[in-house]
Scaffold this active site. Sequence first.
Site, PDB file in Angstrom:
ATOM      1  N   LYS A  72       8.685  -9.469 -17.458  1.00  0.00           N
ATOM      2  CA  LYS A  72       8.321 -10.434 -16.415  1.00  0.00           C
ATOM      3  C   LYS A  72       9.340 -10.410 -15.292  1.00  0.00           C
ATOM      4  O   LYS A  72      10.533 -10.209 -15.535  1.00  0.00           O
ATOM      5  CB  LYS A  72       8.302 -11.818 -17.082  1.00  0.00           C
ATOM      6  CG  LYS A  72       7.740 -12.924 -16.251  1.00  0.00           C
ATOM      7  CD  LYS A  72       6.264 -13.133 -16.466  1.00  0.00           C
ATOM      8  CE  LYS A  72       5.654 -14.075 -15.444  1.00  0.00           C
ATOM      9  NZ  LYS A  72       5.543 -13.453 -14.103  1.00  0.00           N
ATOM     10  N   LYS A  96      17.604 -14.391 -18.161  1.00  0.00           N
ATOM     11  CA  LYS A  96      16.988 -15.669 -17.783  1.00  0.00           C
ATOM     12  C   LYS A  96      15.894 -16.053 -18.779  1.00  0.00           C
ATOM     13  O   LYS A  96      15.854 -17.175 -19.289  1.00  0.00           O
ATOM     14  CB  LYS A  96      16.383 -15.495 -16.377  1.00  0.00           C
ATOM     15  CG  LYS A  96      15.953 -16.742 -15.688  1.00  0.00           C
ATOM     16  CD  LYS A  96      15.264 -16.433 -14.362  1.00  0.00           C
ATOM     17  CE  LYS A  96      16.125 -15.633 -13.401  1.00  0.00           C
ATOM     18  NZ  LYS A  96      15.548 -15.578 -12.038  1.00  0.00           N
ATOM     19  N   LYS A 108      11.541  -6.360 -12.539  1.00  0.00           N
ATOM     20  CA  LYS A 108      11.531  -6.811 -11.149  1.00  0.00           C
ATOM     21  C   LYS A 108      10.956  -5.723 -10.278  1.00  0.00           C
ATOM     22  O   LYS A 108      11.063  -4.539 -10.612  1.00  0.00           O
ATOM     23  CB  LYS A 108      12.969  -7.097 -10.698  1.00  0.00           C
ATOM     24  CG  LYS A 108      13.053  -8.007  -9.494  1.00  0.00           C
ATOM     25  CD  LYS A 108      12.883  -9.442  -9.902  1.00  0.00           C
ATOM     26  CE  LYS A 108      13.078 -10.403  -8.760  1.00  0.00           C
ATOM     27  NZ  LYS A 108      13.401 -11.729  -9.277  1.00  0.00           N
ATOM     28  N   SER A 365       5.804 -19.957 -14.664  1.00  0.00           N
ATOM     29  CA  SER A 365       5.002 -18.729 -14.745  1.00  0.00           C
ATOM     30  C   SER A 365       4.522 -18.527 -16.178  1.00  0.00           C
ATOM     31  O   SER A 365       3.389 -18.092 -16.418  1.00  0.00           O
ATOM     32  CB  SER A 365       5.836 -17.509 -14.347  1.00  0.00           C
ATOM     33  OG  SER A 365       5.834 -17.335 -12.958  1.00  0.00           O
TER      34      SER A 365
HETATM   35  N1  GLU Z   1      10.958 -14.317  -8.880  1.00  0.00           N
HETATM   36  C1  GLU Z   1      11.264 -15.431  -9.720  1.00  0.00           C
HETATM   37  C2  GLU Z   1      12.620 -15.229 -10.399  1.00  0.00           C
HETATM   38  O1  GLU Z   1      13.465 -14.529  -9.909  1.00  0.00           O
HETATM   39  C3  GLU Z   1      10.144 -15.759 -10.675  1.00  0.00           C
HETATM   40  C4  GLU Z   1       9.819 -14.721 -11.693  1.00  0.00           C
HETATM   41  C5  GLU Z   1       8.551 -15.018 -12.507  1.00  0.00           C
HETATM   42  O2  GLU Z   1       8.008 -16.097 -12.364  1.00  0.00           O
HETATM   43  O3  GLU Z   1       8.171 -14.132 -13.265  1.00  0.00           O
HETATM   44  O4  GLU Z   1      12.910 -15.821 -11.383  1.00  0.00           O
END
Ligand code: GLU
Length: 477
Positions: A72, A96, A108, A365
Amino acid sequence: MQQPVNEPTFRQSVDVMFNRAVALMDLPPGLEQKIRVCNATYTVRFGVRLRGKIETFTGYRSVHSEHMEPVKGGIRFALSVNQDEVEALAALMTYKCALVEAPFGGSKGGLCVNPRDYDDHEMELITRRFAYELIKRDLIHPAQNVPAPDMGTGEREMAWIADQYQRMNTTDINGRACVTGKPLNNGGIHGRVEATGRGVQYALREFFRESADMEAAGMKGSLDGKRVIVQGLGNVGYHAAKFLSEDDGALITGIIEHDGALYSDTGLDVEAVRAWILGHGGVKDYPDASHTAEGAKVLEHDCDILIPAALEGVINLENAERIKAPLIIEAANGPITAGADEVLNAKGTVIIPDMYANAGGVTVSYFEWVKNLSHIRFGRMQRRQEEARHELIVRELERLDRHLGDAWSMTPNFKQKYLRGADELELVRSGLDDTMRIAYQSMREVWHGRSDVSDLRTAAYLVAIDRVASSYRAKGL
Ligand code: GLU
């Protein structure tokens, strides 16, 4: 502001922080290496016919760790996107997700493009083409790799990506779960847009519930009246500043944007500044505050809480020593370089690290992905049943009220407030709050419980790496 050249790159900076934590663990060296490295980065160059000629774009999707799938992480649209950055951000996603117990690996994506250079239709063509390249390699897939918004992208891009996936996989009943951060009418969830900013608010509230942690930052009391400087009034910074000022009484004394900064000792009106930025493209000439063209200098102003909510590397070896805020909460990913982190730790600054502070986005999410897979809105089955049961209690209380006459009566509005069953937004906020509280406590336990850990970031890495390692071990690695 750019990070000075004598500092490691963003990815190296993440590695330095990882190494600092892993040195305190007892992992087999092979496993340590396995967790640190990025599994794969796919680079694609594709052409799109725009304004009569073919333009070539470069995009990336990096998969850092597949200890859990899907992996993710957002997709960023910016001219500065590069492989090093995408890999650093993918690694942060792994940690995270582990920290907030979202059952995903880390990934990413990024596309080198300035969305302001193209109109809506052109952006749609570019986004769909990029999505096509990723979808055909399963780098967008509900079970394998699920992107989301990041800098330069939002609901609109996610809707195009979801539609592109569904066109290419017409029989996949779970197709909508291939991406999160979609608009509500396209499989999105209430509360996703505000989620990262809301998560920053919940993180700070949890910090302020712990007097020992406040003391570590030399603070007392509550969020009420605390002076806050926010860098970047994009989606994350705006929501964090709005909620902290509206709900918690914090004073937003500084807002830093790309064309300078606004400051006011009595507090800025976040909504008014946001409206000004949307109407004028920046903060310059905003009437109700002082303005300086040297935005980065405002990071160094006296305040209680500093919230970098824009780019990576903005607090670095060049300015770290001059940062006065006793508490920094990293709403952006990687705003403090590894070098600056050491300087600030030595000064006694408390840093609530990115992998925790901005995890609200991926947490919601996760809820959206679950909602898509279950094909039903949260609360749809139980809301009215909950209301019916509440009604029973309210009726009894009304009977008591009549019986006791003037001696007792129900608080005004109690009936109205109590009767209402939770809707999706309330459930999402409750799930997010719970997640942020639990994750904070897991970091805090390590921070206070181990004599060799003196900062929250190292604590966060320890918790996250330990979880990733257990997952690998369980797989027999
Ligand atoms: N781009 C966001 C982050 O850096 C959200 C990532 C997501 O929701 O998968 O955490």
